[in-house]
Design an enzyme around this catalytic site. Structure first.
Site, mmCIF file in Angstrom:
data_model
loop_
_atom_site.group_PDB
_atom_site.id
_atom_site.type_symbol
_atom_site.label_atom_id
_atom_site.label_comp_id
_atom_site.label_asym_id
_atom_site.label_seq_id
_atom_site.Cartn_x
_atom_site.Cartn_y
_atom_site.Cartn_z
ATOM 1 N N GLU A 12 0.810 -1.218 0.000
ATOM 2 C CA GLU A 12 0.000 0.000 0.000
ATOM 3 C C GLU A 12 0.849 1.277 0.000
ATOM 4 O O GLU A 12 0.368 2.331 -0.409
ATOM 5 C CB GLU A 12 -0.982 -0.022 1.181
ATOM 6 C CG GLU A 12 -2.052 -1.102 0.973
ATOM 7 C CD GLU A 12 -2.959 -1.330 2.173
ATOM 8 O OE1 GLU A 12 -4.105 -1.723 1.963
ATOM 9 O OE2 GLU A 12 -2.508 -1.151 3.327
ATOM 10 N N ASP A 196 -11.817 -6.688 -3.215
ATOM 11 C CA ASP A 196 -12.639 -7.909 -3.139
ATOM 12 C C ASP A 196 -14.040 -7.543 -2.662
ATOM 13 O O ASP A 196 -14.287 -6.397 -2.297
ATOM 14 C CB ASP A 196 -12.003 -8.925 -2.180
ATOM 15 C CG ASP A 196 -11.862 -8.370 -0.774
ATOM 16 O OD1 ASP A 196 -10.808 -7.778 -0.476
ATOM 17 O OD2 ASP A 196 -12.827 -8.456 0.010
#
Ligand code: ADE
Length: 230
Positions: A12, A196
């Site tokens: 990230e 997701d």
């Protein structure tokens, strides 16, 4: 001005460090912190490791030890809202802890005495994100993010979180960072790109899309930083 840019996982913050190019590295309380000067402002960048405890430690450290005056979080999330697809961006308007439960004492989910169910993100940076999205030709969705120490890969749990908190996305760090920033009076902005759908396929989808979604989020956050430093 000193800005903190935070993620939870190496993936990230890697695109952010890559973009910054030159930085120094130091260690504090078992974590690495990357410092750089960027267009007249000082940056401190770190990934916390996953979950509410590590993210609390890192956010606190960035503010109390490194002197950050604003915090921007970049990362990925599981979608609750059906309108959020893999790669889509969600800006948190407010955040809550979905796994905080003292309902046995008659309190609502997400609440403990002297706390609050939701913590609101900085409105100015949310407004700025709309300008940035417009300039980038990107669509962003604003919504409620629910945080807990669980990787949710279960339709029933996801739906319960969605219904209980009107939440649009879920992840594992946002609300703890929000609590820290709120308590220390540091404006914060939390952005997530969907990796997701928090369903039975979530772990496979997460593995497949973590990197690309993390880049989506990081690129947007860097554009936010560019605006803030101007
Ligand atoms: N971050 C990204 N996807 C997630 C999920 N399904 N549960 C918790 N955190 C997540």
């Amino acid at each position: 001005m000193k800005l903190a840019i935070m993620g939870a996982m190496p993936e990230e913050i890697a695109p952010i460090l890559q973009r910054i190019g030159t930085y120094t590295t130091s260690e504090y309380a078992g974590n690495k912190y990357y410092e750089a000067s960027y267009k007249d402002v000082d940056l401190v960048i770190a990934y916390s490791k996953i979950g509410k405890v590590f993210s609390t430690l890192t956010a606190t450290t960035m503010i109390e030890h490194f002197g950050a005056q604003r915090l921007l979080f970049s990362g990925v999330a599981g979608a609750i809202s059906a309108s959020l697809k893999v790669g889509d961006l969600i800006v948190a308007t407010k955040l809550t802890q979905h796994d905080l439960d003292i309902t046995a004492f008659g309190h609502p989910y997400g609440y403990v005495p002297e706390g609050s169910v939701f913590v609101e993100a900085d409105k100015e940076m949310i407004e700025l994100s709309k300008i940035v999205a417009n300039e980038m030709g990107k669509t962003i969705q604003e919504g409620i993010i629910a945080t807990g120490d669980q990787f949710v890969a279960d339709e029933a749990r996801k739906n319960w979180i969605g219904k209980t908190f009107s939440a649009d996305a879920l992840e594992m760090e946002g609300a703890s960072v929000a609590v820290v920033c709120d308590a220390l009076d540091v404006p914060f902005f939390i952005l997530r790109a969907i990796s997701d759908a928090a369903d039975m396929d979530a772990s496979f989808s997460f593995d497949e899309f973590l990197e690309t979604s993390a880049v989506e989020s990081a690129e947007f956050v860097m554009k936010m930083v560019d605006k803030l430093v101007r």
